[in-house]
Design a protein around this motif. Structure first.
Motif, short mmCIF file in Angstrom:
data_model
loop_
_atom_site.label_atom_id
_atom_site.label_comp_id
_atom_site.label_asym_id
_atom_site.label_seq_id
_atom_site.Cartn_x
_atom_site.Cartn_y
_atom_site.Cartn_z
N PHE A 129 0.84 -1.19 0.00
CA PHE A 129 0.00 0.00 0.00
C PHE A 129 0.88 1.25 0.00
O PHE A 129 2.08 1.19 0.27
N ARG A 130 0.26 2.37 -0.30
CA ARG A 130 0.93 3.66 -0.19
C ARG A 130 -0.11 4.66 0.29
O ARG A 130 -1.32 4.45 0.11
N TRP A 221 -5.75 8.96 1.31
CA TRP A 221 -6.18 7.61 0.96
C TRP A 221 -5.06 6.61 1.25
O TRP A 221 -3.88 6.90 1.07
N ALA A 222 -5.44 5.42 1.69
CA ALA A 222 -4.54 4.28 1.71
C ALA A 222 -4.84 3.49 0.45
O ALA A 222 -5.94 2.95 0.29
N ALA A 223 -3.87 3.46 -0.47
CA ALA A 223 -4.06 2.82 -1.77
C ALA A 223 -3.41 1.44 -1.75
O ALA A 223 -2.19 1.32 -1.63
N PHE A 224 -4.22 0.39 -1.87
CA PHE A 224 -3.75 -0.99 -1.80
C PHE A 224 -3.67 -1.58 -3.21
O PHE A 224 -4.64 -1.51 -3.98
N THR A 225 -2.55 -2.19 -3.54
CA THR A 225 -2.35 -2.81 -4.84
C THR A 225 -2.80 -4.27 -4.79
O THR A 225 -2.36 -5.03 -3.92
N ILE A 226 -3.69 -4.64 -5.72
CA ILE A 226 -4.19 -6.01 -5.82
C ILE A 226 -3.63 -6.61 -7.11
O ILE A 226 -3.81 -6.04 -8.19
N LYS A 227 -2.97 -7.73 -7.02
CA LYS A 227 -2.35 -8.37 -8.17
C LYS A 227 -3.26 -9.45 -8.72
O LYS A 227 -3.71 -10.32 -7.99
N MET A 257 -16.26 9.71 3.68
CA MET A 257 -15.75 9.72 2.31
C MET A 257 -16.03 8.40 1.60
O MET A 257 -16.19 7.36 2.23
N GLN A 258 -16.06 8.49 0.27
CA GLN A 258 -16.21 7.31 -0.56
C GLN A 258 -14.90 6.52 -0.63
O GLN A 258 -13.83 7.07 -0.38
N HIS A 259 -14.98 5.24 -0.97
CA HIS A 259 -13.77 4.51 -1.29
C HIS A 259 -13.79 4.20 -2.79
O HIS A 259 -14.83 4.25 -3.44
N LEU A 260 -12.60 3.92 -3.34
CA LEU A 260 -12.45 3.79 -4.79
C LEU A 260 -11.91 2.42 -5.17
O LEU A 260 -11.12 1.81 -4.42
N ILE A 277 -7.42 -0.68 -4.61
CA ILE A 277 -8.51 -0.22 -3.72
C ILE A 277 -7.99 0.94 -2.92
O ILE A 277 -6.94 0.83 -2.27
N TRP A 278 -8.68 2.09 -2.99
CA TRP A 278 -8.30 3.27 -2.23
C TRP A 278 -9.29 3.46 -1.08
O TRP A 278 -10.48 3.68 -1.31
#
Length: 284
Positions: A129-130, A221-227, A257-260, A277-278
């Protein structure tokens, strides 16, 4: 209330209200998340969707009720929220393999016990995540209600299907902003569905005919990378974010807030595709 206690509270609520129509929105509120997120989390943790779990519990209890010779099949059907004896008999046979009347005579039936969630300590993969801080931005596309909580397997959400069939090409022809394809999900629900807009980030306020536009407010946002292929592994990702990442991070989910869900350019069916997923976050 921690997530484990909350999920078991959901199971208790279902059991206490098994003969009444169950509002998925209320279940999501027990876990303090949107109906969309709750559906993903429950499916991963239980191995079945919440709707399927409720269906199996009702049909298990109905099987016991049918052993009472004084109860009519129609009374049992209505007790467990079936609209007609026909729909009840069809569902009953699908689970038990025999009709309700034959079940009453033979007595050999399947049971599906109430679940309970417990902690299991095991090795897990690290989460990539970032943290992203963004000013407000606009998303243009198709707005509607996401009903993914009722999905089974890989069935595509009807809102996404409508978007892919009727909006996708018209939007991408004119817009290629940083958030190339995105689903925005509000942290609220109505009638067991979650408000959502599917589209792309746009720089202008000119709306393409037949499309909607929504402004997303500034947020962290915490942006999670899904492979993997788009959408695959989503249930596990949402469950791990909620049950593993948030409890051990210095953040909580921003409830306002919304999530993305963000899908970059590329072949979204490939195993080496990456999507994100943000989650909107606030420091604890």
């Amino acid at each position: 209330m921690d997530w484990l206690t909350s999920m078991n509270a959901v199971l208790d609520y279902v059991e206490d209200n098994i003969t009444e129509p169950i509002d998925y929105d209320k279940l999501a509120k027990i876990v303090c998340c949107s109906t969309y997120e709750f559906g993903r989390i429950f499916s991963f943790m239980a191995g079945v969707s919440i709707s399927e779990y409720i269906r199996r519990r009702r049909l298990s209890l109905a099987a016991f009720d049918l052993q009472d010779q004084n109860l009519k099949v129609i009374d049992v059907a209505f007790k467990y929220c079936y609209e007609s004896p026909t729909s009840f008999s069809r569902a009953f046979k699908d689970m038990h393999g025999i009709s309700p009347l034959l079940a009453r005579k033979q007595g050999f039936l399947k049971t599906y016990p109430k679940l309970s969630f417990k902690i299991t300590i095991k090795g897990v993969e690290e989460m990539e995540f970032r943290i992203v801080k963004r000013d407000s931005f606009k998303i243009m596309g198709l707005k509607g209600m996401s009903t993914s909580i009722a999905q089974v397997g890989d069935t595509l959400d009807p809102l996404w299907r409508n978007f892919m069939d009727n909006y996708d090409n018209r939007l991408w022809k004119n817009y290629h902003a940083p958030l190339w394809q995105v689903g925005v999900y509000w942290n609220e629900s109505k009638n067991s569905a979650t408000p959502c807009i599917i589209g792309a980030e746009v720089r202008s306020t000119d709306v393409v005919e037949g499309m909607d536009i929504e402004e997303i407010l500034p947020s962290t946002w915490a942006a999670f990378t899904i492979k993997g292929p788009a959408g695959k592994g989503a249930d596990e990702a949402y469950a791990r974010i909620r049950t593993q990442w948030f409890p051990t991070s210095r953040y909580i989910r921003n409830p306002n807030m919304q999530h993305l869900e963000i899908y970059p350019p590329g072949d979204a069916s490939l195993n080496n595709y990456h999507w994100e997923i943000w989650m909107p976050v606030l420091e604890k």
